[in-house]
Motif scaffolding. Structure first.
Motif, PDB file in Angstrom:
ATOM      1  N   LEU A 158      23.597  46.783  33.676  1.00 38.85           N
ATOM      2  CA  LEU A 158      23.046  45.666  32.913  1.00 38.85           C
ATOM      3  C   LEU A 158      23.332  45.818  31.429  1.00 38.85           C
ATOM      4  CD1 LEU A 158      19.636  44.007  33.512  1.00 38.85           C
ATOM      5  CD2 LEU A 158      20.158  44.796  31.210  1.00 38.85           C
ATOM      6  N   ASP A 159      23.830  44.735  30.816  1.00 37.19           N
ATOM      7  CA  ASP A 159      24.054  44.664  29.374  1.00 37.19           C
ATOM      8  C   ASP A 159      23.124  43.597  28.798  1.00 37.19           C
ATOM      9  OD1 ASP A 159      26.087  46.574  29.403  1.00 37.19           O
ATOM     10  OD2 ASP A 159      27.639  45.069  29.722  1.00 37.19           O
ATOM     11  N   LEU A 160      22.496  43.923  27.668  1.00 35.49           N
ATOM     12  CA  LEU A 160      21.516  43.001  27.094  1.00 35.49           C
ATOM     13  C   LEU A 160      21.466  43.211  25.589  1.00 35.49           C
ATOM     14  CD1 LEU A 160      19.224  41.005  28.125  1.00 35.49           C
ATOM     15  CD2 LEU A 160      17.675  42.953  27.921  1.00 35.49           C
ATOM     16  N   ARG A 161      21.364  42.106  24.851  1.00 36.52           N
ATOM     17  CA  ARG A 161      21.199  42.181  23.398  1.00 36.52           C
ATOM     18  C   ARG A 161      20.093  41.213  22.995  1.00 36.52           C
ATOM     19  NH1 ARG A 161      25.965  44.871  21.567  1.00 36.52           N
ATOM     20  NH2 ARG A 161      25.254  44.703  19.401  1.00 36.52           N
ATOM     21  N   VAL A 162      19.189  41.680  22.163  1.00 37.06           N
ATOM     22  CA  VAL A 162      18.094  40.838  21.672  1.00 37.06           C
ATOM     23  C   VAL A 162      18.113  40.866  20.145  1.00 37.06           C
ATOM     24  CG1 VAL A 162      15.608  40.510  21.571  1.00 37.06           C
ATOM     25  CG2 VAL A 162      16.681  41.231  23.714  1.00 37.06           C
ATOM     26  N   PRO A 163      18.364  39.727  19.504  1.00 39.71           N
ATOM     27  CA  PRO A 163      18.396  39.693  18.033  1.00 39.71           C
ATOM     28  C   PRO A 163      17.027  39.970  17.426  1.00 39.71           C
ATOM     29  CG  PRO A 163      19.496  37.758  18.978  1.00 39.71           C
ATOM     30  CD  PRO A 163      18.751  38.437  20.096  1.00 39.71           C
ATOM     31  N   THR A 164      17.035  40.611  16.273  1.00 37.68           N
ATOM     32  CA  THR A 164      15.805  40.891  15.543  1.00 37.68           C
ATOM     33  C   THR A 164      15.126  39.589  15.129  1.00 37.68           C
ATOM     34  OG1 THR A 164      16.730  42.956  14.697  1.00 37.68           O
ATOM     35  CG2 THR A 164      14.861  42.039  13.495  1.00 37.68           C
ATOM     36  N   GLY A 165      13.799  39.564  15.231  1.00 34.71           N
ATOM     37  CA  GLY A 165      13.041  38.411  14.777  1.00 34.71           C
ATOM     38  C   GLY A 165      13.094  37.220  15.704  1.00 34.71           C
ATOM     39  N   THR A 166      13.259  37.470  17.003  1.00 35.37           N
ATOM     40  CA  THR A 166      13.317  36.375  17.973  1.00 35.37           C
ATOM     41  C   THR A 166      12.227  36.528  19.023  1.00 35.37           C
ATOM     42  OG1 THR A 166      14.911  37.570  19.364  1.00 35.37           O
ATOM     43  CG2 THR A 166      15.807  36.050  17.715  1.00 35.37           C
ATOM     44  N   PHE A 167      11.963  35.417  19.681  1.00 31.98           N
ATOM     45  CA  PHE A 167      11.054  35.361  20.824  1.00 31.98           C
ATOM     46  C   PHE A 167      11.964  35.215  22.032  1.00 31.98           C
ATOM     47  CE2 PHE A 167       6.367  34.154  21.143  1.00 31.98           C
ATOM     48  CZ  PHE A 167       6.246  34.611  22.438  1.00 31.98           C
ATOM     49  N   SER A 168      12.160  36.289  22.787  1.00 32.62           N
ATOM     50  CA  SER A 168      13.149  36.316  23.853  1.00 32.62           C
ATOM     51  C   SER A 168      12.487  36.502  25.211  1.00 32.62           C
ATOM     52  CB  SER A 168      14.158  37.445  23.625  1.00 32.62           C
ATOM     53  OG  SER A 168      14.856  37.264  22.402  1.00 32.62           O
ATOM     54  N   ALA A 169      13.102  35.918  26.231  1.00 32.33           N
ATOM     55  CA  ALA A 169      12.560  36.002  27.587  1.00 32.33           C
ATOM     56  C   ALA A 169      13.593  36.574  28.535  1.00 32.33           C
ATOM     57  CB  ALA A 169      12.127  34.619  28.078  1.00 32.33           C
ATOM     58  N   ILE A 170      13.105  37.327  29.508  1.00 31.36           N
ATOM     59  CA  ILE A 170      13.920  37.787  30.628  1.00 31.36           C
ATOM     60  C   ILE A 170      13.336  37.161  31.885  1.00 31.36           C
ATOM     61  CG2 ILE A 170      14.602  39.775  32.016  1.00 31.36           C
ATOM     62  CD1 ILE A 170      14.581  41.453  29.507  1.00 31.36           C
ATOM     63  N   VAL A 171      14.140  36.391  32.595  1.00 31.41           N
ATOM     64  CA  VAL A 171      13.655  35.711  33.794  1.00 31.41           C
ATOM     65  C   VAL A 171      14.545  36.069  34.968  1.00 31.41           C
ATOM     66  CG1 VAL A 171      12.745  33.797  32.429  1.00 31.41           C
ATOM     67  CG2 VAL A 171      15.030  33.613  33.389  1.00 31.41           C
ATOM     68  N   GLY A 172      13.992  35.925  36.154  1.00 32.84           N
ATOM     69  CA  GLY A 172      14.736  36.210  37.369  1.00 32.84           C
ATOM     70  C   GLY A 172      13.814  36.077  38.561  1.00 32.84           C
ATOM     71  N   PRO A 173      14.379  35.961  39.750  1.00 32.14           N
ATOM     72  CA  PRO A 173      13.536  35.871  40.954  1.00 32.14           C
ATOM     73  C   PRO A 173      12.811  37.182  41.210  1.00 32.14           C
ATOM     74  CG  PRO A 173      15.847  36.115  41.550  1.00 32.14           C
ATOM     75  CD  PRO A 173      15.815  35.923  40.066  1.00 32.14           C
ATOM     76  N   ASN A 174      11.806  37.146  42.082  1.00 29.03           N
ATOM     77  CA  ASN A 174      11.108  38.367  42.461  1.00 29.03           C
ATOM     78  C   ASN A 174      12.108  39.385  43.012  1.00 29.03           C
ATOM     79  OD1 ASN A 174       8.589  37.304  41.806  1.00 29.03           O
ATOM     80  ND2 ASN A 174       8.300  36.428  43.847  1.00 29.03           N
ATOM     81  N   THR A 186       9.775  41.197  16.906  1.00 29.04           N
ATOM     82  CA  THR A 186      10.572  40.686  18.024  1.00 29.04           C
ATOM     83  C   THR A 186       9.782  40.839  19.308  1.00 29.04           C
ATOM     84  OG1 THR A 186      12.614  41.381  16.917  1.00 29.04           O
ATOM     85  CG2 THR A 186      12.770  40.845  19.256  1.00 29.04           C
ATOM     86  N   VAL A 187       9.730  39.763  20.091  1.00 36.49           N
ATOM     87  CA  VAL A 187       9.044  39.786  21.380  1.00 36.49           C
ATOM     88  C   VAL A 187      10.066  39.639  22.495  1.00 36.49           C
ATOM     89  CG1 VAL A 187       7.440  38.556  22.913  1.00 36.49           C
ATOM     90  CG2 VAL A 187       6.881  38.839  20.489  1.00 36.49           C
ATOM     91  N   VAL A 188       9.984  40.508  23.491  1.00 36.11           N
ATOM     92  CA  VAL A 188      10.741  40.361  24.733  1.00 36.11           C
ATOM     93  C   VAL A 188       9.726  40.285  25.855  1.00 36.11           C
ATOM     94  CG1 VAL A 188      12.403  41.400  26.317  1.00 36.11           C
ATOM     95  CG2 VAL A 188      12.710  41.655  23.846  1.00 36.11           C
ATOM     96  N   LEU A 189       9.742  39.185  26.598  1.00 37.30           N
ATOM     97  CA  LEU A 189       8.772  39.041  27.678  1.00 37.30           C
ATOM     98  C   LEU A 189       9.449  38.603  28.961  1.00 37.30           C
ATOM     99  CD1 LEU A 189       8.032  35.781  28.324  1.00 37.30           C
ATOM    100  CD2 LEU A 189       7.031  35.961  26.071  1.00 37.30           C
ATOM    101  N   SER A 190       8.841  38.964  30.066  1.00 33.40           N
ATOM    102  CA  SER A 190       9.263  38.427  31.350  1.00 33.40           C
ATOM    103  C   SER A 190       8.210  37.437  31.799  1.00 33.40           C
ATOM    104  CB  SER A 190       9.420  39.540  32.401  1.00 33.40           C
ATOM    105  OG  SER A 190       8.148  40.030  32.791  1.00 33.40           O
ATOM    106  N   SER A 191       8.645  36.348  32.402  1.00 37.18           N
ATOM    107  CA  SER A 191       7.709  35.322  32.849  1.00 37.18           C
ATOM    108  C   SER A 191       8.400  34.432  33.864  1.00 37.18           C
ATOM    109  CB  SER A 191       7.234  34.480  31.657  1.00 37.18           C
ATOM    110  OG  SER A 191       6.423  33.403  32.090  1.00 37.18           O
TER     111      SER A 191
END
Length: 268
Positions: free
Chosen positions: A38-54, A202-207
């Motif tokens: 898995l490759d992932l980048r999250v910019p500073t100062g963003t509200f980011s989400a990670i989504v996917g099936p169960n 920076t927020v990274v959340l799953s939902s």
């Protein structure tokens, strides 16, 4: 044999363009690829989400990012620091609300937050001030004197979020933070988190709440079978449709009702 995670350590902990950089992250459970290169980048100062099936690998990925689960291979940089090469330094800049919360049941909410703050090296006076501020913002003031064991699931989420924020981290990683939280409290928490982001956090959340993600998030990554299939701003990922439509297209390309024609004939 599983590869060993990279051991490179950044030379500076100053804010970087991407507060979170994940490269080749991999975790296997026997023959199951929970997270697969898995490759992932999250910019500073963003509200980011990670989504996917169960079962897509979201919780496994977030557990590795926050230093709770060791990867089989890959590199995780938080604010330029390798999480697994220099975990103490990296974790000072991370606040985490894991999916399976383990709270101290026999402490009051105030005691739990005091413990969380002192564990992070804050002075007693600073901890007391921050507990009062966070409790007022989150809506926990009246419950601080009660045992955590008496909290509802939603209240546990709120006190765990307060514990994740108390040391003012640069990166906040939240796994299903709004599950079992009432709508009024969700709006209250979102206001707090948006203010945090607006001031450089920076927020990274799953939902699983696609409408909520479209409303509040800047960036989104869609993970299926442990791999990122789409990543970018919410507008880029959803294209001409909705985020829910794009999610369904990537995570379930076949018709889920196919082969169930027998349901159209009733047994009576």
């Amino acid at each position: 044999m599983a590869a060993t995670p990279a051991t490179k350590t950044a030379t500076s902990a100053e804010p970087t363009e991407d507060v979170l950089v994940v490269r080749g992250l991999t975790r296997h459970y026997g023959g199951t690829h929970a997270v697969d290169n898995l490759d992932l980048r999250v910019p500073t100062g963003t509200f980011s989400a990670i989504v996917g099936p169960n079962g897509a690998g979201k919780t496994t990925a977030l557990s590795m990012i926050t230093g709770l689960l060791r990867p089989d291979a890959g590199e995780i940089l938080v604010n330029g620091v390798d999480v697994w090469a220099d975990p103490d330094r990296a974790k000072r800049t991370i606040g985490a609300l894991p999916d399976r919360m383990r709270l101290f049941e026999r402490l009051t909410g105030a005691q739990f937050l005091h413990y969380s703050g002192t564990l992070r090296g804050l002075s007693a006076a600073t901890v007391r001030t921050r507990i009062a501020d966070l409790a007022a913002a989150i809506g926990l003031t009246e419950a601080l004197g009660r045992l955590v064991s008496d909290y509802s699931v939603g209240m546990r989420k709120k006190v765990a979020l307060a514990a994740a924020l108390i040391h003012s981290p640069r990166l906040l990683v939240l796994d299903e933070p709004f599950e079992s939280v009432d709508p009024v409290s969700v709006d209250r928490l979102l206001t707090l988190l948006r203010n945090y982001v607006d001031h450089g956090g920076t927020v990274v959340l799953s939902s699983h709440g696609m409408e909520l993600i479209e409303r509040v998030c800047d960036h989104v990554s869609i993970i299926v079978s442990g791999t990122v299939l789409a990543q970018g701003t919410v507008a880029e990922v959803r294209g001409n449709g909705t985020l829910a439509e794009k999610f369904a297209e990537l995570s379930s390309p076949t018709d889920p009702a196919e082969g169930l024609e027998w349901l159209h004939s009733f047994s009576d």
